[in-house]
Design an enzyme around this catalytic site. Structure first.
Site, PDB file in Angstrom:
ATOM      1  N   TYR A  13       1.215  -1.272   0.176  1.00 28.63           N
ATOM      2  CA  TYR A  13      -0.079   0.203   0.017  1.00 28.63           C
ATOM      3  C   TYR A  13       0.884   1.231  -0.114  1.00 28.63           C
ATOM      4  CZ  TYR A  13      -4.369  -3.063   0.496  1.00 28.63           C
ATOM      5  OH  TYR A  13      -4.915  -3.436   0.644  1.00 28.63           O
ATOM      6  N   ASP A  35       9.321  -6.883  -4.756  1.00 30.44           N
ATOM      7  CA  ASP A  35       8.755  -7.661  -3.984  1.00 30.44           C
ATOM      8  C   ASP A  35       9.292  -9.378  -3.893  1.00 30.44           C
ATOM      9  OD1 ASP A  35       6.161  -6.645  -2.121  1.00 30.44           O
ATOM     10  OD2 ASP A  35       6.779  -8.882  -1.894  1.00 30.44           O
ATOM     11  N   THR A 130       7.369   2.266   8.201  1.00 38.03           N
ATOM     12  CA  THR A 130       7.331   2.924  10.266  1.00 38.03           C
ATOM     13  C   THR A 130       7.872   2.122  10.569  1.00 38.03           C
ATOM     14  OG1 THR A 130       5.208   3.899   9.232  1.00 38.03           O
ATOM     15  CG2 THR A 130       5.823   3.602  11.856  1.00 38.03           C
ATOM     16  N   GLN A 266     -14.436  12.446  13.567  1.00 37.56           N
ATOM     17  CA  GLN A 266     -15.940  11.919  13.037  1.00 37.56           C
ATOM     18  C   GLN A 266     -15.964  11.066  14.231  1.00 37.56           C
ATOM     19  OE1 GLN A 266     -18.031  12.929  11.356  1.00 37.56           O
ATOM     20  NE2 GLN A 266     -19.457  10.989  11.248  1.00 37.56           N
ATOM     21  N   GLY A 270     -15.260   3.230  15.731  1.00 37.43           N
ATOM     22  CA  GLY A 270     -13.737   2.918  16.127  1.00 37.43           C
ATOM     23  C   GLY A 270     -13.088   3.227  15.505  1.00 37.43           C
ATOM     24  N   CYS A 275      -1.884   1.148  10.496  1.00 36.54           N
ATOM     25  CA  CYS A 275      -1.089   1.631  10.942  1.00 36.54           C
ATOM     26  C   CYS A 275      -1.614   2.047  12.015  1.00 36.54           C
ATOM     27  CB  CYS A 275      -0.754   2.491  10.094  1.00 36.54           C
ATOM     28  SG  CYS A 275      -0.641   2.634   8.907  1.00 36.54           S
ATOM     29  N   GLN A 277      -3.194   0.851  15.435  1.00 37.63           N
ATOM     30  CA  GLN A 277      -3.109   0.513  16.485  1.00 37.63           C
ATOM     31  C   GLN A 277      -1.340  -0.247  16.756  1.00 37.63           C
ATOM     32  OE1 GLN A 277      -5.992  -3.047  17.495  1.00 37.63           O
ATOM     33  NE2 GLN A 277      -4.669  -3.849  17.476  1.00 37.63           N
ATOM     34  N   LYS A 338     -12.103   1.780   5.948  1.00 32.84           N
ATOM     35  CA  LYS A 338     -12.889   2.827   5.928  1.00 32.84           C
ATOM     36  C   LYS A 338     -13.531   2.653   4.451  1.00 32.84           C
ATOM     37  CE  LYS A 338      -9.103   6.196   4.897  1.00 32.84           C
ATOM     38  NZ  LYS A 338      -8.468   7.161   4.587  1.00 32.84           N
TER      39      LYS A 338
HETATM   40  P1  NAD Z   1       1.753  -3.925   3.527  1.00 38.12           P
HETATM   41  O1  NAD Z   1       2.216  -5.501   3.206  1.00 38.12           O
HETATM   42  O2  NAD Z   1       0.791  -3.583   2.307  1.00 38.12           O
HETATM   43  O3  NAD Z   1       3.606  -4.442   1.751  1.00 38.12           O
HETATM   44  C1  NAD Z   1       4.112  -4.129   2.166  1.00 38.12           C
HETATM   45  C2  NAD Z   1       5.281  -5.557   0.834  1.00 38.12           C
HETATM   46  O4  NAD Z   1       6.445  -5.741   1.175  1.00 38.12           O
HETATM   47  C3  NAD Z   1       4.496  -6.904   1.298  1.00 38.12           C
HETATM   48  O5  NAD Z   1       4.191  -7.141  -0.336  1.00 38.12           O
HETATM   49  C4  NAD Z   1       5.065  -7.641   1.492  1.00 38.12           C
HETATM   50  O6  NAD Z   1       5.725  -8.906   0.399  1.00 38.12           O
HETATM   51  C5  NAD Z   1       7.035  -7.263   1.113  1.00 38.12           C
HETATM   52  N1  NAD Z   1       8.209  -7.610   1.597  1.00 38.12           N
HETATM   53  C6  NAD Z   1       8.573  -8.251   3.420  1.00 38.12           C
HETATM   54  N2  NAD Z   1       8.938  -7.931   3.125  1.00 38.12           N
HETATM   55  C7  NAD Z   1      10.778  -8.286   1.706  1.00 38.12           C
HETATM   56  C8  NAD Z   1      11.749  -8.881   1.446  1.00 38.12           C
HETATM   57  N3  NAD Z   1      12.337  -8.710   2.160  1.00 38.12           N
HETATM   58  N4  NAD Z   1      11.472  -8.212   0.285  1.00 38.12           N
HETATM   59  C9  NAD Z   1      11.099  -7.976  -0.315  1.00 38.12           C
HETATM   60  N5  NAD Z   1       9.771  -7.912  -0.313  1.00 38.12           N
HETATM   61  C10 NAD Z   1       9.322  -7.518   0.646  1.00 38.12           C
HETATM   62  O7  NAD Z   1       2.491  -3.030   3.912  1.00 38.12           O
HETATM   63  P2  NAD Z   1       2.551  -1.179   3.711  1.00 38.12           P
HETATM   64  O8  NAD Z   1       0.806  -1.221   4.062  1.00 38.12           O
HETATM   65  O9  NAD Z   1       2.420  -0.930   2.318  1.00 38.12           O
HETATM   66  O10 NAD Z   1       3.417  -0.815   5.139  1.00 38.12           O
HETATM   67  C11 NAD Z   1       4.426  -0.719   4.476  1.00 38.12           C
HETATM   68  C12 NAD Z   1       4.827  -0.351   5.500  1.00 38.12           C
HETATM   69  O11 NAD Z   1       4.529   0.895   5.716  1.00 38.12           O
HETATM   70  C13 NAD Z   1       4.576  -0.402   7.845  1.00 38.12           C
HETATM   71  O12 NAD Z   1       5.809  -0.516   7.813  1.00 38.12           O
HETATM   72  C14 NAD Z   1       3.652   0.755   7.759  1.00 38.12           C
HETATM   73  O13 NAD Z   1       3.115   1.093   8.889  1.00 38.12           O
HETATM   74  C15 NAD Z   1       4.431   2.196   6.652  1.00 38.12           C
HETATM   75  N6  NAD Z   1       3.157   3.090   6.297  1.00 38.12           N
HETATM   76  C16 NAD Z   1       1.868   1.834   5.902  1.00 38.12           C
HETATM   77  C17 NAD Z   1       0.867   2.983   5.484  1.00 38.12           C
HETATM   78  C18 NAD Z   1      -0.413   2.507   4.987  1.00 38.12           C
HETATM   79  O14 NAD Z   1      -1.438   3.137   4.915  1.00 38.12           O
HETATM   80  N7  NAD Z   1      -1.247   1.803   4.561  1.00 38.12           N
HETATM   81  C19 NAD Z   1       0.946   4.309   6.270  1.00 38.12           C
HETATM   82  C20 NAD Z   1       2.132   4.923   6.121  1.00 38.12           C
HETATM   83  C21 NAD Z   1       3.116   4.208   6.736  1.00 38.12           C
HETATM   84  C1  UDX Z   2      -3.330   6.798   8.788  1.00 39.05           C
HETATM   85  C2  UDX Z   2      -2.760   8.210   9.105  1.00 39.05           C
HETATM   86  O1  UDX Z   2      -3.689   8.832   9.052  1.00 39.05           O
HETATM   87  C3  UDX Z   2      -1.469   8.516   7.865  1.00 39.05           C
HETATM   88  O2  UDX Z   2      -0.964   9.504   8.061  1.00 39.05           O
HETATM   89  C4  UDX Z   2      -0.796   6.982   8.242  1.00 39.05           C
HETATM   90  O3  UDX Z   2       0.222   7.282   7.104  1.00 39.05           O
HETATM   91  C5  UDX Z   2      -1.732   6.050   8.293  1.00 39.05           C
HETATM   92  O4  UDX Z   2      -2.197   5.489   9.177  1.00 39.05           O
HETATM   93  P1  UDX Z   2      -5.075   5.299   7.622  1.00 39.05           P
HETATM   94  O5  UDX Z   2      -5.072   4.485   8.468  1.00 39.05           O
HETATM   95  O6  UDX Z   2      -4.812   4.960   6.104  1.00 39.05           O
HETATM   96  O7  UDX Z   2      -3.585   6.824   7.895  1.00 39.05           O
HETATM   97  O8  UDX Z   2      -6.426   6.106   7.629  1.00 39.05           O
HETATM   98  P2  UDX Z   2      -7.471   7.526   8.515  1.00 39.05           P
HETATM   99  O9  UDX Z   2      -7.957   8.761   7.251  1.00 39.05           O
HETATM  100  O10 UDX Z   2      -6.548   8.299   9.060  1.00 39.05           O
HETATM  101  O11 UDX Z   2      -8.438   6.058   9.162  1.00 39.05           O
HETATM  102  C6  UDX Z   2      -8.358   5.468   9.602  1.00 39.05           C
HETATM  103  C7  UDX Z   2      -9.129   5.385  10.986  1.00 39.05           C
HETATM  104  O12 UDX Z   2      -9.764   6.677  11.543  1.00 39.05           O
HETATM  105  C8  UDX Z   2     -10.108   4.596   9.711  1.00 39.05           C
HETATM  106  O13 UDX Z   2     -10.744   3.314  10.511  1.00 39.05           O
HETATM  107  C9  UDX Z   2     -11.445   6.056   9.891  1.00 39.05           C
HETATM  108  O14 UDX Z   2     -12.760   5.188   9.676  1.00 39.05           O
HETATM  109  C10 UDX Z   2     -11.036   6.576  11.525  1.00 39.05           C
HETATM  110  N1  UDX Z   2     -11.383   8.029  10.943  1.00 39.05           N
HETATM  111  C11 UDX Z   2     -10.982   8.792  10.587  1.00 39.05           C
HETATM  112  C12 UDX Z   2     -12.477   7.663  11.776  1.00 39.05           C
HETATM  113  O15 UDX Z   2     -13.179   6.260  12.604  1.00 39.05           O
HETATM  114  N2  UDX Z   2     -12.537   9.585  12.569  1.00 39.05           N
HETATM  115  C13 UDX Z   2     -12.193  10.316  12.058  1.00 39.05           C
HETATM  116  O16 UDX Z   2     -12.347  11.725  12.111  1.00 39.05           O
HETATM  117  C14 UDX Z   2     -11.006   9.940  10.498  1.00 39.05           C
END
Ligand code: NAD
Ligand code: UDX
Length: 463
Positions: A13, A35, A130, A266, A270, A275, A277, A338
């Protein structure tokens, strides 16, 4: 050296959307996302991408095989890159010391080991996942322990702040880009090189230069503050229900204070998502390890309030349905955590479904984007049930909201999809078992209209 080749490890993602936007904004840079999951890479190379993000399909279609590549050839991509993003998953530990709390850095560490092993020239390694504070130190230790004296590494911390559902928008126009670097001449040089990539579309004023530890902590602190706001307004919703106030009115009144602002107030069933939790648990664990119990308790409370809110909402459903849902058919509108995403990680819908299934309810589930297989996987997970066969018998997954609500006792809004606002609720009401209930866990519907139609309406933060 100008950066001309980027490798991103982790096509999830974060890695997928981030690199697609970099490729679009930097046509002179070759971006390869790698990946270990061959399935994920083949999905990125197909018509149906592995994740749904508004606007992403068009970017990928335009850039793919031009300067954006998705590959399983991790070693080759690392070798040719000047700069490597580590964007792999960092889940909560499921075993060992720190189980259920600390962040598991195994995947990040594996990346560092592979980079150290296969690199044949200098690299800038960017921690985008992260992590826990001071993780960069360990990455650097692993990189510097390689046996090639002529290969030098610089580690930067560049956390990602995108929100799912609006990831492309966030990446094109971020509030800020934080880059933490080592306080050395080489560290500053690496900071400048990564900045130059972002400067292709982001103004310099938005690029914040910090030391590495501040950057790592800023990411955890930002998510803690955001989650805190939701738990705060959810705690107020409980008081509203007790005294007859309306949490939406209170939130509006609070948000008009320019020091507080209107966003993220909002009240809901919950918060969910991969991210909040995980990062809060990590922060609490870090505080405990630093022997800061009062600070740990403070942040733990944000999580506890979220569990309370989810259980309050689930219990309200059972109580309203004459204290039993055994054998009753209930419709769930929304399963994603969401709107505008198909992601279900830590979705409150899973908690609500589990509670109702444990009480013997039958569930009809409809979500516009979540794959049926994902819903089944989530609800038969070890943490959700010890009787997966029974769960499979008790759920029906629908591709149409009208069919999903036909002959059911209640509708529960678990996700705030825009589509749910404009459904024909008169038509839906006609085909439901009476009394027909709606539990609006997202506060998106017009409750007065629904009550006029005949629905028994329950929501959050309002009697
Ligand atoms: P994700 O699970 O969607 O993707 C991670 C990918 O990494 C997977 O496809 C997995 O197969 C791959 N992977 C794991 N080990 C590997 C390796 N050794 N070599 C190659 N590929 C490998 O995770 P994500 O949601 O993209 O999150 C990634 C990081 O970014 C986390 O630390 C998360 O906390 C942080 N983050 C996520 C979001 C979000 O909205 N999802 C936002 C900000 C930060
Ligand atoms: C969050 C952070 O916003 C983002 O900056 C970080 O990089 C990753 O974690 P995300 O989890 O993708 O992003 O969505 P976010 O819009 O933050 O919503 C998280 C949860 O809180 C959802 O379940 C959403 O429905 C809920 N939420 C959000 C509420 O219940 N009320 C609100 O007012 C806002």
């Amino acid at each position: 050296m100008a950066i001309t080749k980027i490798c991103c490890i982790g096509a999830g993602y974060v890695g997928g959307p981030t690199c697609s936007v970099i490729a679009m904004q930097c046509p002179h840079i070759k971006v390869t996302v790698v990946d270990i999951s061959a399935q994920r890479i083949s999905q990125w190379n197909s018509e149906k991408l592995p994740i749904y993000e508004p606007g992403l399909d068009d970017i990928v279609k335009k850039q793919r095989n031009v300067n954006l590549f998705f590959s399983t050839n991790i070693e080759e991509s690392i070798q040719e890159a000047d700069l490597i993003f580590i964007s792999v998953n960092t889940p909560t530990m499921t075993f060992g010391v720190g189980k259920g709390r600390a962040v598991d850095l195994t995947y990040v560490e594996n990346c560092a080991r592979t980079i150290a092993q296969v690199s044949t020239n200098n690299k800038i390694v960017v921690e985008k996942s992260t992590v826990s504070v001071r993780a960069a130190e360990n990455i650097l230790k692993i990189l510097n322990a390689n046996d090639k004296p002529n290969v030098k590494f610089q580690v930067l911390s560049n956390p990602e702040f995108l929100s799912e559902g609006v990831a492309v928008e966030n990446l094109l126009n971020p509030d800020r880009v934080i880059i933490g670097h080592e306080e050395t001449a080489d560290g500053l040089w690496a900071f400048k090189e990564l900045s130059k990539v972002y400067l292709n579309w982001i103004p310099e004023s938005k690029i914040l230069k910090t030391n590495i530890w501040s950057s790592e902590l800023t990411k955890l602190a930002a998510n803690a503050f955001l989650a805190d706001r939701i738990s705060s307004i959810n705690s107020i919703s409980v008081i509203c229900e007790a005294i007859g106030a309306d949490v939406s009115e209170v939130a509006k009144g609070i948000g008009l204070d320019s020091r507080i602002g209107p966003k993220f107030l909002q009240a809901s069933v919950g918060f969910g998502g991969s991210c909040f939790q995980k990062d809060l648990l990590n922060l609490v664990y870090i505080c405990e390890c630093l022997n800061l119990p009062q600070v740990a308790v403070y942040w733990q409370q944000v999580l506890d309030m979220n569990v309370y809110q989810k259980s309050r909402f689930s219990n309200k459903i059972i109580k309203s349905l004459c204290n039993t849902v055994t054998g009753k058919k209930i419709t769930m509108f929304g399963f994603a955590f969401k709107k505008d995403t198909g992601d279900t990680r830590e979705s409150p819908a899973i908690y609500v479904a589990k509670t109702l299934l444990d009480e013997g309810a039958k569930l009809n589930i409809y979500d516009p984007r979540v794959e049926p297989g994902q819903i089944k996987k989530d609800l038969t997970h070890l943490y959700v049930t010890d009787n997966p066969e029974n769960v499979i018998k008790s759920i029906e997954i629908h591709d149409n909201p009208y069919k999903a609500s036909h002959s059911t006792h209640a509708i529960i809004i678990c996700t705030e999809w825009d589509k749910f606002v404009n459904l024909d609720y008169e038509e839906i009401y006609k085909h439901m078992i009476k009394p027909a209930f709606i539990f609006d866990g997202r506060k998106i519907l017009n409750h007065k209209t629904l009550a006029t139609i005949g629905f028994q309406v329950h929501t959050i933060g309002k009697r």
